[in-house]
Design a protein around this motif. Structure first.
Motif, PDB file in Angstrom:
ATOM      1  N   TRP A  70       5.185   4.973 -18.530  1.00 19.52           N
ATOM      2  CA  TRP A  70       5.672   4.560 -19.848  1.00 19.52           C
ATOM      3  C   TRP A  70       7.034   5.184 -20.139  1.00 19.52           C
ATOM      4  O   TRP A  70       7.954   4.524 -20.607  1.00 19.52           O
ATOM      5  CB  TRP A  70       4.627   4.981 -20.882  1.00 19.52           C
ATOM      6  CG  TRP A  70       4.872   4.595 -22.297  1.00 19.52           C
ATOM      7  CD1 TRP A  70       4.845   3.339 -22.825  1.00 19.52           C
ATOM      8  CD2 TRP A  70       5.138   5.483 -23.388  1.00 19.52           C
ATOM      9  NE1 TRP A  70       5.073   3.392 -24.178  1.00 19.52           N
ATOM     10  CE2 TRP A  70       5.254   4.693 -24.549  1.00 19.52           C
ATOM     11  CE3 TRP A  70       5.276   6.875 -23.486  1.00 19.52           C
ATOM     12  CZ2 TRP A  70       5.520   5.256 -25.792  1.00 19.52           C
ATOM     13  CZ3 TRP A  70       5.525   7.427 -24.721  1.00 19.52           C
ATOM     14  CH2 TRP A  70       5.651   6.624 -25.858  1.00 19.52           C
ATOM     15  N   LEU A  83       9.661   3.576 -17.690  1.00 20.52           N
ATOM     16  CA  LEU A  83      10.043   2.223 -18.087  1.00 20.52           C
ATOM     17  C   LEU A  83      10.948   2.245 -19.317  1.00 20.52           C
ATOM     18  O   LEU A  83      11.886   1.451 -19.421  1.00 20.52           O
ATOM     19  CB  LEU A  83       8.787   1.389 -18.368  1.00 20.52           C
ATOM     20  CG  LEU A  83       7.943   1.040 -17.142  1.00 20.52           C
ATOM     21  CD1 LEU A  83       6.621   0.401 -17.555  1.00 20.52           C
ATOM     22  CD2 LEU A  83       8.706   0.102 -16.211  1.00 20.52           C
ATOM     23  N   ALA A  84      10.665   3.172 -20.252  1.00 22.53           N
ATOM     24  CA  ALA A  84      11.524   3.294 -21.427  1.00 22.53           C
ATOM     25  C   ALA A  84      12.928   3.721 -21.032  1.00 22.53           C
ATOM     26  O   ALA A  84      13.927   3.238 -21.578  1.00 22.53           O
ATOM     27  CB  ALA A  84      10.925   4.296 -22.415  1.00 22.53           C
ATOM     28  N   GLY A 123      14.813   0.811 -19.608  1.00 19.30           N
ATOM     29  CA  GLY A 123      14.950  -0.348 -20.480  1.00 19.30           C
ATOM     30  C   GLY A 123      13.972  -1.466 -20.187  1.00 19.30           C
ATOM     31  O   GLY A 123      14.131  -2.576 -20.702  1.00 19.30           O
ATOM     32  N   GLU A 124      12.951  -1.197 -19.394  1.00 13.34           N
ATOM     33  CA  GLU A 124      11.965  -2.218 -19.078  1.00 13.34           C
ATOM     34  C   GLU A 124      10.823  -2.188 -20.095  1.00 13.34           C
ATOM     35  O   GLU A 124      10.686  -1.246 -20.877  1.00 13.34           O
ATOM     36  CB  GLU A 124      11.418  -1.991 -17.666  1.00 13.34           C
ATOM     37  CG  GLU A 124      12.473  -2.074 -16.574  1.00 13.34           C
ATOM     38  CD  GLU A 124      11.878  -1.859 -15.193  1.00 13.34           C
ATOM     39  OE1 GLU A 124      11.016  -2.675 -14.801  1.00 13.34           O
ATOM     40  OE2 GLU A 124      12.277  -0.883 -14.529  1.00 13.34           O
ATOM     41  N   HIS A 125      10.004  -3.241 -20.074  1.00 12.87           N
ATOM     42  CA  HIS A 125       8.919  -3.357 -21.046  1.00 12.87           C
ATOM     43  C   HIS A 125       7.860  -2.299 -20.776  1.00 12.87           C
ATOM     44  O   HIS A 125       7.265  -2.260 -19.696  1.00 12.87           O
ATOM     45  CB  HIS A 125       8.297  -4.747 -20.967  1.00 12.87           C
ATOM     46  CG  HIS A 125       7.413  -5.062 -22.135  1.00 12.87           C
ATOM     47  ND1 HIS A 125       6.129  -4.573 -22.265  1.00 12.87           N
ATOM     48  CD2 HIS A 125       7.635  -5.804 -23.249  1.00 12.87           C
ATOM     49  CE1 HIS A 125       5.596  -4.994 -23.389  1.00 12.87           C
ATOM     50  NE2 HIS A 125       6.485  -5.752 -24.010  1.00 12.87           N
ATOM     51  N   GLN A 126       7.603  -1.452 -21.784  1.00  8.95           N
ATOM     52  CA  GLN A 126       6.689  -0.328 -21.586  1.00  8.95           C
ATOM     53  C   GLN A 126       5.232  -0.751 -21.468  1.00  8.95           C
ATOM     54  O   GLN A 126       4.407   0.005 -20.959  1.00  8.95           O
ATOM     55  CB  GLN A 126       6.840   0.676 -22.735  1.00  8.95           C
ATOM     56  CG  GLN A 126       8.164   1.435 -22.698  1.00  8.95           C
ATOM     57  CD  GLN A 126       8.334   2.330 -23.907  1.00  8.95           C
ATOM     58  OE1 GLN A 126       8.759   1.876 -24.967  1.00  8.95           O
ATOM     59  NE2 GLN A 126       8.001   3.592 -23.748  1.00  8.95           N
ATOM     60  N   GLY A 127       4.907  -1.969 -21.926  1.00  9.07           N
ATOM     61  CA  GLY A 127       3.535  -2.437 -21.822  1.00  9.07           C
ATOM     62  C   GLY A 127       3.047  -2.542 -20.388  1.00  9.07           C
ATOM     63  O   GLY A 127       1.845  -2.476 -20.128  1.00  9.07           O
ATOM     64  N   ARG A 128       3.974  -2.669 -19.445  1.00  8.71           N
ATOM     65  CA  ARG A 128       3.592  -2.751 -18.034  1.00  8.71           C
ATOM     66  C   ARG A 128       2.892  -1.486 -17.560  1.00  8.71           C
ATOM     67  O   ARG A 128       2.121  -1.514 -16.594  1.00  8.71           O
ATOM     68  CB  ARG A 128       4.825  -3.009 -17.173  1.00  8.71           C
ATOM     69  CG  ARG A 128       5.435  -4.393 -17.329  1.00  8.71           C
ATOM     70  CD  ARG A 128       6.755  -4.489 -16.587  1.00  8.71           C
ATOM     71  NE  ARG A 128       6.633  -4.013 -15.213  1.00  8.71           N
ATOM     72  CZ  ARG A 128       7.674  -3.672 -14.455  1.00  8.71           C
ATOM     73  NH1 ARG A 128       8.906  -3.740 -14.950  1.00  8.71           N
ATOM     74  NH2 ARG A 128       7.487  -3.258 -13.206  1.00  8.71           N
ATOM     75  N   SER A 176      -1.000  -1.643 -17.208  1.00  9.46           N
ATOM     76  CA  SER A 176      -1.633  -2.666 -16.375  1.00  9.46           C
ATOM     77  C   SER A 176      -2.812  -2.102 -15.587  1.00  9.46           C
ATOM     78  O   SER A 176      -3.839  -2.775 -15.418  1.00  9.46           O
ATOM     79  CB  SER A 176      -0.608  -3.287 -15.426  1.00  9.46           C
ATOM     80  OG  SER A 176      -0.010  -2.293 -14.610  1.00  9.46           O
TER      81      SER A 176
END
Length: 235
Positions: free
Chosen positions: A165, A168-169, A172-177, A180
């Motif tokens: 998390w 990804l932050a 700049g990527e989506h943290q919801g990944r 998974s």
């Protein structure tokens, strides 16, 4: 937000295989040693005739007991021999297969998280998640017994998720990944609960362990207090 620190042995001359953190090895050996003793005793290889019942005796003495927990809440009494069940249940498994899966996941996740967090924070995640998992199990289910290291292992999954998390932050990527893995594992748990509706509700402890692992990571990960103080000052 800061990215996780570099993992050790990442230089050009680093060994291709990083050594396993000693505290992770110690936890694994404790789980493995107890299970080997139970399995050997059940087969009559050690301990004589009485060894056949070692696993059952351990469950009675060291498993987290919903009935005992209910008695403690009802009477306001918390004897040490029952409070330790919040931790000791992690090292008692119902079968060799359960212990093997828990041990393998502990080694994989413990190595990754331990190399970033260090010994004390990782142990805080492991045992804190185990305690919180048992607490949730006792409060939210009517099942009588909880055994096995999976709530603590799911806590390590929570720490692993936290590190993803953060990464990804930072990119700049989506943290919801980052969620998974836990999403997939809980989907599997849901399928099993539908197929076996009268089965154990251990998944409650696992999910609570995951949540605790993620939350504890917010506090104990490298640089966490610096980030929290900075956010409070900005607010």
């Amino acid at each position: 937000m800061q990215t996780p620190p570099h993992r050790p042995n990442s230089g050009p001359n680093a060994s291709p295989v990083n050594p396993m953190p000693p505290f992770v090895v110690a936890l694994f050996l404790l789980i493995a040693g107890i299970e080997i003793a139970f399995s050997a005793g059940a087969r009559g290889l050690v301990g004589g005739p009485g060894a056949v019942g070692w696993r059952l005796e351990a469950v009675q003495a060291y498993a987290f007991s919903g009935d005992v927990f209910g008695w403690m809440l009802a009477n306001g009494q918390y004897p040490k021999e029952h409070l330790i069940r919040f931790v000791t249940y992690l090292f008692v498994h119902g079968s060799f297969t359960q212990a093997a899966f828990a041990g393998v996941m502990l080694l994989a996740l413990g190595k990754w998280v331990g190399e970033v967090f260090g010994a004390l924070p990782t142990l805080a995640v492991f045992f804190g998640s185990g305690v919180f998992g048992a607490l949730a199990f006792g409060l939210l289910t009517n099942d009588p017994v909880l055994i096995g290291a999976f709530p603590a292992v799911y806590g390590l999954i929570g720490a692993f998720t936290y590190l993803l998390w953060v990464k990804l932050a930072a990119t700049g990527e989506h943290q919801g990944r980052a969620f998974s893995l836990i999403g997939m594992l809980m989907a599997i748990q849901l399928v099993f609960s539908v197929i076996f509706p009268n089965g154990s509700k251990d998944w409650v402890a696992d999910l609570a362990g995951f949540a605790a692992g993620f939350a504890i990571s917010l506090l104990v990960s490298p640089g966490s207090w610096h980030r929290i103080r900075g956010k409070l000052r900005r607010d």
